[in-house]
Design an enzyme around this catalytic site. Structure first.
Site, PDB file in Angstrom:
ATOM      1  N   GLU A 143       0.840  -1.223   0.000  1.00 23.33           N
ATOM      2  CA  GLU A 143       0.000   0.000   0.000  1.00 23.33           C
ATOM      3  C   GLU A 143       0.872   1.269   0.000  1.00 23.33           C
ATOM      4  O   GLU A 143       0.569   2.259   0.663  1.00 23.33           O
ATOM      5  CB  GLU A 143      -1.009  -0.051   1.140  1.00 23.33           C
TER       6      GLU A 143
HETATM    7  C1  LIG Z   1       2.578  -9.629   0.488  1.00 26.63           C
HETATM    8  C2  LIG Z   1       2.139  -8.578  -0.458  1.00 26.63           C
HETATM    9  C3  LIG Z   1       0.800  -8.236  -0.543  1.00 26.63           C
HETATM   10  C4  LIG Z   1       0.375  -7.269  -1.449  1.00 26.63           C
HETATM   11  N1  LIG Z   1      -0.981  -6.993  -1.586  1.00 26.63           N
HETATM   12  C5  LIG Z   1      -1.391  -6.206  -2.614  1.00 26.63           C
HETATM   13  C6  LIG Z   1      -2.797  -6.077  -2.915  1.00 26.63           C
HETATM   14  O1  LIG Z   1      -3.653  -6.627  -2.212  1.00 26.63           O
HETATM   15  N2  LIG Z   1      -3.153  -5.337  -3.994  1.00 26.63           N
HETATM   16  C7  LIG Z   1      -2.243  -4.717  -4.802  1.00 26.63           C
HETATM   17  O2  LIG Z   1      -2.643  -4.088  -5.770  1.00 26.63           O
HETATM   18  N3  LIG Z   1      -0.910  -4.816  -4.533  1.00 26.63           N
HETATM   19  C8  LIG Z   1      -0.469  -5.550  -3.481  1.00 26.63           C
HETATM   20  N4  LIG Z   1       0.877  -5.690  -3.217  1.00 26.63           N
HETATM   21  C9  LIG Z   1       1.833  -4.971  -4.050  1.00 26.63           C
HETATM   22  C10 LIG Z   1       2.543  -3.840  -3.307  1.00 26.63           C
HETATM   23  O3  LIG Z   1       1.675  -2.772  -3.064  1.00 26.63           O
HETATM   24  C11 LIG Z   1       3.786  -3.464  -4.125  1.00 26.63           C
HETATM   25  O4  LIG Z   1       4.706  -4.544  -4.011  1.00 26.63           O
HETATM   26  C12 LIG Z   1       4.405  -2.167  -3.682  1.00 26.63           C
HETATM   27  O5  LIG Z   1       3.558  -1.069  -3.982  1.00 26.63           O
HETATM   28  C13 LIG Z   1       5.771  -1.906  -4.332  1.00 26.63           C
HETATM   29  O6  LIG Z   1       5.755  -2.157  -5.709  1.00 26.63           O
HETATM   30  P1  LIG Z   1       6.878  -3.116  -6.361  1.00 26.63           P
HETATM   31  O7  LIG Z   1       6.879  -4.357  -5.557  1.00 26.63           O
HETATM   32  O8  LIG Z   1       6.630  -3.207  -7.804  1.00 26.63           O
HETATM   33  O9  LIG Z   1       8.226  -2.349  -6.069  1.00 26.63           O
HETATM   34  P2  LIG Z   1       8.909  -1.226  -6.990  1.00 26.63           P
HETATM   35  O10 LIG Z   1       7.880  -0.202  -7.339  1.00 26.63           O
HETATM   36  O11 LIG Z   1       9.651  -1.882  -8.081  1.00 26.63           O
HETATM   37  O12 LIG Z   1       9.924  -0.580  -5.955  1.00 26.63           O
HETATM   38  C14 LIG Z   1      11.226  -1.118  -5.702  1.00 26.63           C
HETATM   39  C15 LIG Z   1      11.976  -0.107  -4.837  1.00 26.63           C
HETATM   40  O13 LIG Z   1      12.122   1.138  -5.536  1.00 26.63           O
HETATM   41  C16 LIG Z   1      11.569   2.197  -4.758  1.00 26.63           C
HETATM   42  N5  LIG Z   1      10.995   3.190  -5.654  1.00 26.63           N
HETATM   43  C17 LIG Z   1      10.174   2.974  -6.718  1.00 26.63           C
HETATM   44  N6  LIG Z   1       9.842   4.133  -7.292  1.00 26.63           N
HETATM   45  C18 LIG Z   1      10.453   5.110  -6.574  1.00 26.63           C
HETATM   46  C19 LIG Z   1      10.511   6.530  -6.658  1.00 26.63           C
HETATM   47  N7  LIG Z   1       9.841   7.202  -7.601  1.00 26.63           N
HETATM   48  N8  LIG Z   1      11.250   7.201  -5.734  1.00 26.63           N
HETATM   49  C20 LIG Z   1      11.919   6.543  -4.787  1.00 26.63           C
HETATM   50  N9  LIG Z   1      11.921   5.199  -4.645  1.00 26.63           N
HETATM   51  C21 LIG Z   1      11.192   4.505  -5.528  1.00 26.63           C
HETATM   52  C22 LIG Z   1      10.522   1.530  -3.872  1.00 26.63           C
HETATM   53  O14 LIG Z   1      10.228   2.338  -2.722  1.00 26.63           O
HETATM   54  C23 LIG Z   1      11.225   0.230  -3.534  1.00 26.63           C
HETATM   55  O15 LIG Z   1      12.142   0.446  -2.495  1.00 26.63           O
HETATM   56  C24 LIG Z   1       1.323  -6.610  -2.274  1.00 26.63           C
HETATM   57  C25 LIG Z   1       2.684  -6.937  -2.170  1.00 26.63           C
HETATM   58  C26 LIG Z   1       3.089  -7.916  -1.294  1.00 26.63           C
HETATM   59  C27 LIG Z   1       4.546  -8.281  -1.250  1.00 26.63           C
END
Ligand SMILES: Cc1cc2nc3c(=O)[nH]c(=O)nc-3n(C[C@H](O)[C@H](O)[C@H](O)COP(=O)(O)OP(=O)(O)OC[C@H]3O[C@@H](n4cnc5c(N)ncnc54)[C@H](O)[C@@H]3O)c2cc1C
Length: 379
Positions: A363
């Site tokens: 989130e």
């Molecule tokens: C157990 C679990 C449950 C989840 N449940 C849901 C759900 O119910 N519904 C749903 O839709 N999603 C869900 N998610 C997804 C979750 O919200 C995302 O994993 C999260 O938003 C991060 O996205 P990503 O994993 O693609 O990481 P990325 O976006 O690839 O981020 C990787 C790193 O880069 C950083 N980063 C990225 N962009 C920037 C920026 N512009 N500036 C600075 N830092 C940045 C991030 O903070 C992070 O440290 C879930 C994830 C998990 C692991």
């Protein structure tokens, strides 16, 4: 200023605490080990009115305030963070947008059974290439007469495998950017809908996290939520509230680790006396207590803002940022207080440590919360 809770909020705390002690404590370690979704206890939480806590009674909910809601998530997560997130998703990410953006017909058909716990919901925004950059949706919804045909997939979806209903997001007009994203209510029986990968996870292992796959999935146009092109607005508004739920989950995990540490520090003896007599241990405990109190203030404040219909985007981001940080630090130091025993499954602090990590990620990562806060400071 009055920091006292209402009688109703105290009653919610007692109900949640009793339920957690009687029903969740006996299974929390087992569902973590087996990664089994706790269908039966989730059903019982529905009977208690915990699946749609702030939804008005006329729509199947408990008609409670947002502070009561976070107290329930805090108490449940203190014993089992997997149940905490199952509840938080159904309440904040599914019932809330249906209440805020749904038509009366959508509320009748979907909100009532979701808020009363007869059905379980999930929220599908994340895709393989749309995480933090949620606007980069590759899932496409094409209008064909009075239906939409949807193709794409969503990953990491909490409750995904078990949900009866999902709120999902798809591009209806790529040329319009975020204004080309729309939200849809889908049912697990819709043709073209299936479950893909079910994740194996570090923590919250009793919560199921799955991929949703859409292959020419047919969705009636009346299942559009909030109007065509309004999906990004629906998603962002929903996540503001969802963050308060995750912050409450983090708070509960931190409290559990703190209480376990106090207990252990009084029991464990080294050098002929309880380790609680050593200043190093006392300082761990005082840091934990102080930081938890600060996190609780922010979590309750964000919930209070939402309840009072004040802006809560920033207070929710601050609450999630601080509470998840406190959860990580408290659980890490709780293992330190327990020494080698804390690293084993004989004590629950290793589970709390694993469960805490996700609160910094889903989130909106901690970095996203800082972007929300600084964006407001510098506008
Ligand atoms: C157990 C679990 C449950 C989840 N449940 C849901 C759900 O119910 N519904 C749903 O839709 N999603 C869900 N998610 C997804 C979750 O919200 C995302 O994993 C999260 O938003 C991060 O996205 P990503 O994993 O693609 O990481 P990325 O976006 O690839 O981020 C990787 C790193 O880069 C950083 N980063 C990225 N962009 C920037 C920026 N512009 N500036 C600075 N830092 C940045 C991030 O903070 C992070 O440290 C879930 C994830 C998990 C692991």
């Amino acid at each position: 200023m009055d920091f006292a809770l209402t009688k109703e909020q105290e009653m919610v705390r007692k109900t949640a605490r009793d339920f957690a002690a009687n029903e969740l404590e006996p299974i929390a370690a087992d569902i973590d080990e087996s990664a089994e979704f706790p269908t039966e206890t989730v059903r019982k939480l529905g009977e208690l009115g915990f699946m749609g806590m702030t939804v008005p009674k006329e729509w199947g909910g408990a008609g409670l305030d947002d502070v009561s809601y976070v107290i329930a998530i805090e108490e449940i997560s203190k014993v089992c963070a997997s149940h905490g997130i199952t509840l938080s998703v159904n309440n904040s990410l599914v019932c809330w947008p249906l209440m805020a953006f749904g038509t009366d017909a959508q509320k009748e058909k979907y909100l009532k059974p979701l808020a009363s716990g007869q059905k379980l919901g999930c929220f599908g925004l994340t895709e393989p290439n749309a995480g933090t950059d949620a606007a980069s949706q590759a899932t496409v919804a094409e209008k064909q007469g009075d239906k939409y045909v949807i193709n794409g997939n969503k990953i990491f979806i909490t409750n995904g495998e078990k949900a009866d209903v999902a709120i999902i997001f798809a591009m209806t007009d790529k040329s319009k950017g975020t204004r080309g994203i729309s939200a849809f209510i889908i049912e697990k029986e819709f043709p073209g809908f299936s479950i893909g990968t079910v994740e194996k996870k570090l923590g919250i292992r009793g919560s199921c996290t799955a991929e949703l796959v859409f292959e020419d999935m047919v969705v009636p146009e009346q299942n559009l939520l909030g109007g065509e092109g309004k999906g990004f607005k629906v998603a962002m508004a929903t996540l503001d509230g969802g963050r308060i739920g995750v912050a409450a989950q983090a708070l509960g995990i931190a409290e559990a680790a703190f209480e376990a540490s106090v207990k252990y520090a009084k029991e464990r003896e080294q050098f002929g006396k309880p380790i609680s007599k050593f200043q190093a241990i006392q300082w761990f405990l005082s840091d934990m207590a102080t930081e938890i109190e600060a996190a609780r203030m922010l979590v309750y404040r964000a919930a209070f803002d939402k309840w009072q219909k004040r802006p809560y985007t920033v207070s929710a981001a601050m609450a999630k940022y601080l509470a998840s940080d406190v959860a990580m630090k408290t659980t890490r130091n709780a293992i330190q207080v327990h020494g080698g025993y804390g690293f084993t499954k004989d004590y629950p602090v290793e589970r709390f440590y694993r469960d805490a990590k996700i609160t910094e990620i889903y989130e909106g990562t901690t970095e996203v919360q800082k972007m929300v806060i600084s964006g407001n400071l510098l506008k």
